[in-house]
Design a protein around this motif. Structure first.
Motif, PDB file in Angstrom:
ATOM      1  N   GLN A 192       9.085  -5.842   7.368  1.00  0.00           N
ATOM      2  CA  GLN A 192       8.190  -6.223   6.279  1.00  0.00           C
ATOM      3  C   GLN A 192       7.228  -5.105   5.885  1.00  0.00           C
ATOM      4  OE1 GLN A 192       6.312  -9.955   5.957  1.00  0.00           O
ATOM      5  NE2 GLN A 192       8.317 -10.875   5.634  1.00  0.00           N
ATOM      6  N   ALA A 193       6.809  -4.301   6.851  1.00  0.00           N
ATOM      7  CA  ALA A 193       5.855  -3.230   6.539  1.00  0.00           C
ATOM      8  C   ALA A 193       6.476  -2.212   5.594  1.00  0.00           C
ATOM      9  CB  ALA A 193       5.380  -2.550   7.822  1.00  0.00           C
ATOM     10  N   ILE A 194       7.738  -1.871   5.832  1.00  0.00           N
ATOM     11  CA  ILE A 194       8.355  -0.870   4.953  1.00  0.00           C
ATOM     12  C   ILE A 194       8.702  -1.485   3.605  1.00  0.00           C
ATOM     13  CG2 ILE A 194      10.741  -1.150   5.766  1.00  0.00           C
ATOM     14  CD1 ILE A 194       8.874   2.061   4.683  1.00  0.00           C
ATOM     15  N   LYS A 195       9.045  -2.786   3.581  1.00  0.00           N
ATOM     16  CA  LYS A 195       9.240  -3.458   2.291  1.00  0.00           C
ATOM     17  C   LYS A 195       7.946  -3.405   1.479  1.00  0.00           C
ATOM     18  CE  LYS A 195      12.681  -6.880   3.811  1.00  0.00           C
ATOM     19  NZ  LYS A 195      12.944  -8.338   3.934  1.00  0.00           N
ATOM     20  N   PHE A 196       6.826  -3.658   2.152  1.00  0.00           N
ATOM     21  CA  PHE A 196       5.530  -3.596   1.473  1.00  0.00           C
ATOM     22  C   PHE A 196       5.307  -2.205   0.887  1.00  0.00           C
ATOM     23  CE2 PHE A 196       1.105  -2.462   1.269  1.00  0.00           C
ATOM     24  CZ  PHE A 196       0.475  -3.592   0.773  1.00  0.00           C
ATOM     25  N   ARG A 197       5.564  -1.192   1.693  1.00  0.00           N
ATOM     26  CA  ARG A 197       5.292   0.176   1.238  1.00  0.00           C
ATOM     27  C   ARG A 197       6.111   0.518  -0.006  1.00  0.00           C
ATOM     28  NH1 ARG A 197       6.831   6.061   3.634  1.00  0.00           N
ATOM     29  NH2 ARG A 197       4.919   7.137   3.057  1.00  0.00           N
ATOM     30  N   ILE A 198       7.386   0.170   0.000  1.00  0.00           N
ATOM     31  CA  ILE A 198       8.268   0.543  -1.106  1.00  0.00           C
ATOM     32  C   ILE A 198       7.877  -0.175  -2.392  1.00  0.00           C
ATOM     33  CG2 ILE A 198      10.646   0.416  -1.940  1.00  0.00           C
ATOM     34  CD1 ILE A 198      11.394   0.766   1.143  1.00  0.00           C
ATOM     35  N   TRP A 199       7.627  -1.492  -2.321  1.00  0.00           N
ATOM     36  CA  TRP A 199       7.259  -2.222  -3.534  1.00  0.00           C
ATOM     37  C   TRP A 199       5.869  -1.826  -4.025  1.00  0.00           C
ATOM     38  CZ3 TRP A 199      10.385  -4.375  -6.779  1.00  0.00           C
ATOM     39  CH2 TRP A 199      11.638  -4.816  -6.339  1.00  0.00           C
ATOM     40  N   SER A 200       4.982  -1.496  -3.082  1.00  0.00           N
ATOM     41  CA  SER A 200       3.660  -1.027  -3.475  1.00  0.00           C
ATOM     42  C   SER A 200       3.750   0.327  -4.176  1.00  0.00           C
ATOM     43  CB  SER A 200       2.765  -0.930  -2.231  1.00  0.00           C
ATOM     44  OG  SER A 200       1.448  -0.612  -2.578  1.00  0.00           O
ATOM     45  N   HIS A 201       4.603   1.209  -3.664  1.00  0.00           N
ATOM     46  CA  HIS A 201       4.846   2.493  -4.334  1.00  0.00           C
ATOM     47  C   HIS A 201       5.449   2.272  -5.720  1.00  0.00           C
ATOM     48  CE1 HIS A 201       5.000   5.336  -0.588  1.00  0.00           C
ATOM     49  NE2 HIS A 201       3.783   4.952  -0.898  1.00  0.00           N
ATOM     50  N   THR A 202       6.344   1.293  -5.816  1.00  0.00           N
ATOM     51  CA  THR A 202       6.963   1.009  -7.109  1.00  0.00           C
ATOM     52  C   THR A 202       5.906   0.583  -8.126  1.00  0.00           C
ATOM     53  OG1 THR A 202       9.018   0.330  -5.999  1.00  0.00           O
ATOM     54  CG2 THR A 202       8.713  -0.384  -8.282  1.00  0.00           C
ATOM     55  N   GLY A 203       4.968  -0.252  -7.691  1.00  0.00           N
ATOM     56  CA  GLY A 203       3.875  -0.637  -8.575  1.00  0.00           C
ATOM     57  C   GLY A 203       3.060   0.557  -9.038  1.00  0.00           C
ATOM     58  N   THR A 204       2.791   1.478  -8.112  1.00  0.00           N
ATOM     59  CA  THR A 204       2.032   2.687  -8.469  1.00  0.00           C
ATOM     60  C   THR A 204       2.813   3.549  -9.460  1.00  0.00           C
ATOM     61  OG1 THR A 204       0.924   2.690  -6.314  1.00  0.00           O
ATOM     62  CG2 THR A 204       0.944   4.766  -7.537  1.00  0.00           C
ATOM     63  N   MET A 205       4.120   3.660  -9.239  1.00  0.00           N
ATOM     64  CA  MET A 205       4.948   4.445 -10.157  1.00  0.00           C
ATOM     65  C   MET A 205       4.859   3.892 -11.581  1.00  0.00           C
ATOM     66  SD  MET A 205       9.069   5.136 -10.047  1.00  0.00           S
ATOM     67  CE  MET A 205       9.466   3.407 -10.390  1.00  0.00           C
ATOM     68  N   TYR A 206       4.982   2.572 -11.728  1.00  0.00           N
ATOM     69  CA  TYR A 206       4.925   1.986 -13.061  1.00  0.00           C
ATOM     70  C   TYR A 206       3.518   2.104 -13.658  1.00  0.00           C
ATOM     71  CZ  TYR A 206       9.643   0.084 -12.620  1.00  0.00           C
ATOM     72  OH  TYR A 206      10.994  -0.044 -12.507  1.00  0.00           O
ATOM     73  N   ARG A 207       2.496   2.097 -12.796  1.00  0.00           N
ATOM     74  CA  ARG A 207       1.125   2.322 -13.306  1.00  0.00           C
ATOM     75  C   ARG A 207       1.002   3.707 -13.907  1.00  0.00           C
ATOM     76  NH1 ARG A 207      -3.573   4.401 -10.747  1.00  0.00           N
ATOM     77  NH2 ARG A 207      -2.675   4.176  -8.668  1.00  0.00           N
TER      78      ARG A 207
END
Length: 427
Positions: A222-237
């Motif tokens: 779950q921790a790495i899933k969090f990191r990847i989706w959180s990075h994805t949000g930053t990318m779209y920002r």
């Protein structure tokens, strides 16, 4: 009592380096992946298994343990209800002399096989192999905080992800080791993704993102899933797509991990606040940052967290995200406030983060009419970051354009132009 001890489980734990407490922790994490709820085991639970007081754990606990070991519960010495030890294990195997002779004979057979070409057993992949990869990953994390955004960092992280995947096919391994390798590969690939985002190579970032998401699902971490989706949000920002950014960040924030660990909840909220700033949602942004701060204060700094989380998320990063949000909203005094807080709390090795916060501070000061102070601030950014970090370089170019528009023909503009000229002569 000794006759009922689960010596098979004890031997397996010794072989794989588990203490009673560490195995309990591992089973709790496995239970969380299976059920969405963390298990309530502790070291005394495992000691009960070893002593034979618990001969057949509950079904969910058995499944979690089997996933870790890659073996059925009976192969770990557990006895199904209604069956006796003699029905499961031949009596002579309980004889210490017989066990010794069997062990010696097995070692001799293995030695002969090893000496015979073409008959050697496949290599055994263990947690020590995972640990070696993680140490090299820590070096990449450190390099990212010093420089960030560099193509070399992206390439090294991607190569390390491939190396982790190659290990999957290099020999036999338990389910725990295989899950750890997939999680490591996902973490490495997400670091490649972040380096590409930081360097504004967004097409490459999307490629890394897709690979990282697949690996994270295979790992169940779950921790790495969090990191990847959180990075994805930053990318779209950064791409100016706040609706997509919010949707991606919501995936991270809705993971069970954020309910268990307030620090992950805080990071998810802080990044949500930065996105809301880009979306010009002033009240939502302020409310979200208040929640992020409260969650951070509730977090226990002694809890276990992955190296990438420990390496960057703290009060300084929260203030950095608040700085970005308020700058996007045009609230320049509040942005300056968070900039000073961020710079005061940043760890010394975080050169890239310090340069970004310094550049944003210069923008906030300039927008308030303090051209001289803003220019002095911008000139503090180290030359190597100003010239080699794509995001910082662009922000400084935008600062120069804003300065020329604000104070055309002034000595301050001339000072900045002369300073920027030195970058061309030192690169």
């Amino acid at each position: 009592m000794d006759a009922t001890r689960n010596t098979v489980l004890e031997a397996w734990m010794a072989e794989h380096g588990y203490s009673s407490n560490s195995l309990a922790d591992a089973v709790n994490r496995s239970l969380e992946q299976l059920t969405g709820r963390s298990g309530g085991l502790d070291g005394s639970s495992v000691r009960g298994w070893k002593a034979g007081r618990v001969k057949w754990p509950k079904s969910a606990t058995r499944k979690a343990l089997e996933d870790i070991a890659g073996l059925p519960a009976t192969a770990l010495g557990f006895i199904p209800r209604g069956r006796t030890p003699s029905a499961l294990v031949p009596p002579q195997q309980e004889d210490p002399d017989m066990k010794r002779r069997t062990l010696v004979g097995g070692l001799a057979t293995a030695a002969v096989a090893a000496a015979s070409p073409g008959t050697a057993s496949p290599r055994r992949i263990g947690m020590s192999d995972v640990d070696r990869l993680q140490k090299r990953f820590a070096e990449i994390i450190a390099s990212d905080h010093r420089h960030g955004g560099q193509l070399g960092i992206e390439q090294r992280a991607a190569a390390l992800a491939d190396e982790a995947l190659n290990l999957q096919n290099a020999g036999s391994a338990t389910q725990r080791v295989r899950s750890s390798l997939y999680a490591s590969a996902a973490a490495f690939r997400s670091s490649a993704m972040w380096a590409a985002i930081d360097g504004r190579r967004y097409d490459d970032a999307k490629t890394h993102m897709r690979e990282a998401q697949t690996l994270a699902e295979m790992s169940g971490d779950q921790a790495i899933k969090f990191r990847i989706w959180s990075h994805t949000g930053t990318m779209y920002r950064h791409l100016g797509r706040p609706a997509d950014a919010l949707a991606a960040n919501d995936v991270a924030r809705n993971l069970f991990l954020t309910r268990r660990d307030p620090l992950f909840a805080s990071l998810g909220l802080a990044r949500q606040g930065a996105i809301l700033g880009t979306a010009q949602d002033r009240s939502g942004m302020r409310r979200t940052f208040d929640q992020a701060q409260e969650a951070m204060l509730r977090s226990d700094p002694t809890d276990y967290r992955p190296v990438w989380m420990l390496a960057f998320y703290d009060q300084a990063e929260l203030d950095s995200l608040a700085l970005s949000a308020n700058l996007a909203l045009g609230d320049y005094p509040t942005a300056e406030y968070h900039a000073h807080r961020c710079l005061a709390a940043l760890r010394p090795h975080m050169i890239r983060s310090r340069s970004i916060a310094t550049t944003r501070l210069a923008h906030a000061q300039l927008a308030q009419g303090a051209a001289d102070a803003a220019t002095a601030t911008a000139m503090k950014v180290p030359t190597d970051v100003a010239t080699h970090h794509a995001r910082v370089a662009r922000m400084l170019q935008e600062f120069g354009a804003a300065l020329r528009a604000t104070a055309p023909g002034s000595t301050t503009v001339q000072t900045w132009a002369e300073h920027a000229a030195t970058w061309r002569t030192t690169t």
